[in-house]
Scaffold this motif. Structure first.
Motif, PDB file in Angstrom:
ATOM      1  N   PHE A   1      10.783  55.630  52.328  1.00 61.52           N
ATOM      2  CA  PHE A   1      11.716  56.099  53.299  1.00 61.52           C
ATOM      3  C   PHE A   1      10.905  56.835  54.614  1.00 61.52           C
ATOM      4  N   ALA A   2       9.685  56.903  54.453  1.00 63.64           N
ATOM      5  CA  ALA A   2       9.065  57.551  55.552  1.00 63.64           C
ATOM      6  C   ALA A   2       8.293  56.495  56.441  1.00 63.64           C
ATOM      7  N   GLN A   3       8.398  55.216  55.802  1.00 63.19           N
ATOM      8  CA  GLN A   3       7.815  53.992  56.684  1.00 63.19           C
ATOM      9  C   GLN A   3       8.635  53.097  57.546  1.00 63.19           C
ATOM     10  N   ALA A   4       8.237  52.815  58.501  1.00 66.61           N
ATOM     11  CA  ALA A   4       8.916  51.835  59.355  1.00 66.61           C
ATOM     12  C   ALA A   4       8.506  50.255  59.107  1.00 66.61           C
TER      13      ALA A   4
ATOM     14  N   CYS B   1      20.325  52.852  60.305  1.00 69.01           N
ATOM     15  CA  CYS B   1      21.905  53.431  60.062  1.00 69.01           C
ATOM     16  C   CYS B   1      22.254  54.632  60.981  1.00 69.01           C
ATOM     17  N   GLY B   2      23.804  54.608  60.956  1.00 69.16           N
ATOM     18  CA  GLY B   2      24.357  55.768  61.621  1.00 69.16           C
ATOM     19  C   GLY B   2      25.641  55.825  61.288  1.00 69.16           C
ATOM     20  N   GLY B   3      26.478  56.641  62.115  1.00 75.80           N
ATOM     21  CA  GLY B   3      27.915  56.785  62.196  1.00 75.80           C
ATOM     22  C   GLY B   3      28.310  57.646  60.689  1.00 75.80           C
ATOM     23  N   GLU B   4      29.536  57.519  60.159  1.00 75.61           N
ATOM     24  CA  GLU B   4      30.027  58.254  58.984  1.00 75.61           C
ATOM     25  C   GLU B   4      29.387  57.863  57.840  1.00 75.61           C
ATOM     26  N   PHE B   5      29.368  58.493  56.550  1.00 75.05           N
ATOM     27  CA  PHE B   5      28.557  57.985  55.356  1.00 75.05           C
ATOM     28  C   PHE B   5      29.898  57.495  54.619  1.00 75.05           C
TER      29      PHE B   5
ATOM     30  N   VAL C   1      12.333  58.088  58.212  1.00 74.55           N
ATOM     31  CA  VAL C   1      11.390  57.892  59.362  1.00 74.55           C
ATOM     32  C   VAL C   1      12.058  57.723  60.728  1.00 74.55           C
ATOM     33  N   PHE C   2      13.534  57.153  60.831  1.00 69.95           N
ATOM     34  CA  PHE C   2      14.400  56.942  61.826  1.00 69.95           C
ATOM     35  C   PHE C   2      15.270  58.143  61.938  1.00 69.95           C
ATOM     36  N   PHE C   3      15.101  58.994  61.432  1.00 69.83           N
ATOM     37  CA  PHE C   3      16.171  60.176  61.377  1.00 69.83           C
ATOM     38  C   PHE C   3      16.551  60.446  62.949  1.00 69.83           C
ATOM     39  N   ARG C   4      15.761  60.606  63.938  1.00 74.99           N
ATOM     40  CA  ARG C   4      16.269  60.988  65.206  1.00 74.99           C
ATOM     41  C   ARG C   4      15.809  59.628  66.284  1.00 74.99           C
ATOM     42  N   LEU C   5      16.585  58.771  65.675  1.00 70.08           N
ATOM     43  CA  LEU C   5      16.542  57.585  66.442  1.00 70.08           C
ATOM     44  C   LEU C   5      17.625  57.625  67.498  1.00 70.08           C
ATOM     45  N   GLU C   6      18.683  58.026  67.243  1.00 73.62           N
ATOM     46  CA  GLU C   6      19.807  58.083  68.273  1.00 73.62           C
ATOM     47  C   GLU C   6      19.689  59.347  69.110  1.00 73.62           C
TER      48      GLU C   6
ATOM     49  N   ASP D   1      17.691  58.358  56.311  1.00 72.69           N
ATOM     50  CA  ASP D   1      17.687  59.585  55.472  1.00 72.69           C
ATOM     51  C   ASP D   1      17.586  59.020  54.169  1.00 72.69           C
ATOM     52  N   SER D   2      17.443  59.883  53.127  1.00 70.57           N
ATOM     53  CA  SER D   2      17.428  59.584  51.864  1.00 70.57           C
ATOM     54  C   SER D   2      18.107  60.939  51.241  1.00 70.57           C
ATOM     55  N   ARG D   3      18.071  61.031  49.832  1.00 70.57           N
ATOM     56  CA  ARG D   3      18.601  62.279  49.054  1.00 70.57           C
ATOM     57  C   ARG D   3      17.797  63.276  49.182  1.00 70.57           C
TER      58      ARG D   3
END
Length: 214
Positions: free
Chosen positions: A102-105, A191-195, A134-139, A127-129
């Motif tokens: 999850f920390a790897q692109a 990924c993004g939006g609602e879960f 890695v792309f948490f702040r992409l938006e 994100d993950s549990r």
């Protein structure tokens, strides 16, 4: 329902015989086909299952130029994003499969390499549990921000963000994201939006568009 009688249809032997006769004629003429009830609906939205949009089919053009060096790292100073890059591919449905870490692109190794004409694709988890990935702040990446891609030969490419878009996974803008371009482009996807707790997946994709400037 209680009190409601089922309506029985009268059997019509002549109609049944006619139908079977038409089937036999069609088979003899080579016109019989098995119909797929899902065919009219179009392709299954693989992105809604795997979490990432379907990747394009890449075919090498005859007499094409030497491929650009592979990308090995990406950074976006504006949001503190830094990661090495690994090659990624697609699953059986054609959907992009991000790195297991999850920390790897990752970059779509069967597509365009960063620096070549066309849209090069990078993907990673949001994100993950355990927390942000890695792309948490992409938006959060602002238009005009720089995306730096380091290549295997030691060179660094500078891309500039032109826009950030959000698409439902069930209606992903495949042509817009993966379609041909006249210059070197970059796409960063997560990924993004609602879960959706039932599917255990986000309902949208975030896509950052960037163009090569140096």
């Amino acid at each position: 329902m209680p009190g409601r009688r089922r309506r029985h249809r009268r059997r019509r032997p002549w109609l049944t015989a006619l139908r079977w006769g038409l089937v036999v004629v069609a088979v003899a003429a080579g016109a019989f086909a098995v119909l797929d009830p899902f065919a009219a609906r179009g392709p299954t939205p693989a992105a809604a299952v795997a979490g990432f949009p379907p990747a394009p089919v890449i075919r090498e053009a005859p007499g094409s130029v030497t491929a650009a060096p592979d990308p090995v790292a990406v950074s976006v100073p504006a949001v503190g994003l830094e990661s090495s890059l690994v090659g990624i591919g697609v699953d059986a449905t054609g959907a992009l499969v991000p790195p297991a870490d999850f920390a790897q692109a990752g970059w779509f190794a069967d597509g365009v390499a960063p620096g070549e004409v066309g849209p090069a694709v990078l993907a990673g988890h949001v994100d993950s549990r355990a927390g942000p990935a890695v792309f948490f702040r992409l938006e959060e990446i602002p238009v005009g921000a720089q995306v730096l891609v380091t290549r295997a030969d030691g060179s660094t490419l500078t891309f500039q963000v032109t826009r950030v878009a959000q698409y439902p996974k069930t209606a992903f803008a495949t042509t817009e994201v993966y379609g041909p371009t006249v210059d070197a482009q970059l796409r960063l996807i997560t990924c993004g939006g609602e879960f959706d707790r039932w599917r255990r997946s986000y309902v949208d994709n975030i896509v950052v568009y960037a163009s090569l400037v140096a």
